[in-house]
Scaffold this motif. Structure first.
Motif, short mmCIF file in Angstrom:
data_model
loop_
_atom_site.label_atom_id
_atom_site.label_comp_id
_atom_site.label_asym_id
_atom_site.label_seq_id
_atom_site.Cartn_x
_atom_site.Cartn_y
_atom_site.Cartn_z
N TRP A 152 0.82 -1.22 0.00
CA TRP A 152 0.00 0.00 0.00
C TRP A 152 0.85 1.26 0.00
O TRP A 152 0.47 2.26 -0.57
CB TRP A 152 -0.95 -0.01 1.20
CG TRP A 152 -2.10 -0.91 0.99
CD1 TRP A 152 -2.25 -1.83 -0.01
CD2 TRP A 152 -3.27 -1.02 1.79
NE1 TRP A 152 -3.43 -2.50 0.13
CE2 TRP A 152 -4.08 -2.03 1.23
CE3 TRP A 152 -3.71 -0.39 2.94
CZ2 TRP A 152 -5.29 -2.39 1.76
CZ3 TRP A 152 -4.92 -0.75 3.46
CH2 TRP A 152 -5.70 -1.74 2.89
N LEU A 171 1.69 1.87 -3.47
CA LEU A 171 0.49 2.32 -4.20
C LEU A 171 0.25 3.81 -3.98
O LEU A 171 0.02 4.55 -4.93
CB LEU A 171 -0.72 1.53 -3.72
CG LEU A 171 -2.08 1.96 -4.29
CD1 LEU A 171 -2.12 1.72 -5.79
CD2 LEU A 171 -3.20 1.21 -3.61
N VAL A 200 -11.93 -3.19 -6.57
CA VAL A 200 -10.94 -2.77 -7.56
C VAL A 200 -9.71 -2.27 -6.81
O VAL A 200 -9.77 -1.26 -6.11
CB VAL A 200 -11.50 -1.65 -8.47
CG1 VAL A 200 -10.46 -1.24 -9.50
CG2 VAL A 200 -12.80 -2.08 -9.15
N ASN A 201 -8.61 -3.00 -6.94
CA ASN A 201 -7.34 -2.58 -6.33
C ASN A 201 -7.49 -2.28 -4.83
O ASN A 201 -7.12 -1.22 -4.34
CB ASN A 201 -6.78 -1.35 -7.04
CG ASN A 201 -6.42 -1.63 -8.48
OD1 ASN A 201 -6.08 -2.75 -8.83
ND2 ASN A 201 -6.51 -0.62 -9.32
N ASN A 202 -8.02 -3.25 -4.11
CA ASN A 202 -8.18 -3.13 -2.65
C ASN A 202 -9.14 -2.02 -2.23
O ASN A 202 -9.09 -1.55 -1.09
CB ASN A 202 -6.82 -2.93 -1.96
CG ASN A 202 -6.06 -4.22 -1.82
OD1 ASN A 202 -6.64 -5.28 -1.67
ND2 ASN A 202 -4.75 -4.14 -1.89
#
Length: 307
Positions: free
Chosen positions: A5, A8, A116-118
């Motif tokens: 994360w 990200l 979607v993407n965590n």
């Protein structure tokens, strides 16, 4: 911090991603208009950076600027992008149709969601929510941590389920974690997830909504503080309808499956009438599952057997 994360958020703060942040923000507030200063403040941009990004997006038609008020909204060019996305993912439009039909029949709220993407993303909604603790506007997002998105995560691999439960390590005690792990086969077997009403659940739902300019770490910290309170196991997830007696049901959610047999979206039923008996709750859930199965069938999806 959750693995991956930090990278990200670092990537998302890259200057090349600023247009994406603006469009995501405006999509989550599609009925509102914002000044340049407000966009800069909400997204933690300098006014110079915000001006360059908004100029480029306006020139491309992705953002529209009001000639008199000087405020910004989504642009018409995104209509074509949105239509192309709906053509690529027809299940969303079919789910909206089924939600509208069920809303007219049952007079309860419905939402179409996807992970979607965590992030737990609201794709569509029917009915007026009783509260605005959770997702109310299309495009709004929540952080995927237990028990947010559990009905979709239940169909993932055992390793993915363990990683999902690990995200709640800061606020899940061992007994609750074991309870959630035990609910996974129950969700797959009955075909839907469900949670009891409770103040703790409402607080967790509210804490996991990702606000403009907010990092995942900030959301996780807020959720951990909230989850440290008294949240009963049935608020995280119910194993049986009897757990809702005297409390009510917060939501029931049924998955839609892709041709590959993966969960591609979920139809969530909320705002159920108070005082429903077991037979009525089972009837509502059965109609929801039938609708989700119909969407799966129309997109030529494959509903896997519980593993």
């Amino acid at each position: 911090m959750i693995a991956g994360w930090g990278k990200l958020m670092s990537d998302f703060s890259d200057p090349n991603h600023r247009p994406l942040r603006v469009i995501t923000f405006l999509a989550a507030h599609a009925t509102e208009a914002f000044t340049l200063a407000e966009i800069a403040r909400f997204l933690n941009l300098s006014k110079g950076s915000a001006h360059r990004v908004m100029t480029a997006l306006t020139d491309a038609g992705f953002v529209s600027r009001h000639p008199r008020h000087k405020t910004f909204t989504l642009g018409m060019a995104l209509v074509a992008v949105g239509q192309a996305a709906l053509d690529r993912y027809p299940g969303v439009a079919i789910a909206r149709r089924e939600m509208a039909r069920l809303n007219a029949e049952l007079n309860v709220g419905f939402g179409a969601t996807a992970i979607v993407n965590n992030e737990y993303l609201l794709l569509g909604r029917e009915g007026t929510p009783r509260t605005y603790d959770g997702l109310a506007l299309v495009g709004e997002r929540r952080l995927v941590i237990p028990s947010i998105g559990i009905g979709q995560m239940a169909w993932r691999s055992p390793d993915e389920i363990d990683a999902y439960l690990d995200r709640g390590a800061a606020y899940l005690d061992p007994q609750i974690r074991e309870h959630l792990l035990a609910t996974m086969p129950a969700i797959r077997r009955r075909g839907f997830s469900m949670a009891a009403e409770g103040v703790g659940l409402h607080q967790l739902i509210k804490a996991t909504v990702i606000a403009p300019g907010q990092s995942d770490e900030e959301v996780l910290s807020a959720a951990a503080i909230t989850g440290a309170g008294e949240i009963s196991a049935s608020e995280f997830q119910m194993l049986d309808w009897d757990e809702a007696q005297g409390r009510g049901v917060n939501y029931v959610a049924a998955p839609v499956f892709s041709p590959d047999g993966d969960v591609c979206l979920e139809i969530v039923m909320s705002d159920l009438p108070e005082g429903l008996g077991r037979s009525e709750m089972e009837r509502y859930a059965a109609k929801l599952v039938q609708a989700a199965d119909l969407v799966t069938s129309e997109i030529r999806g494959r509903k896997p057997k519980p593993w």
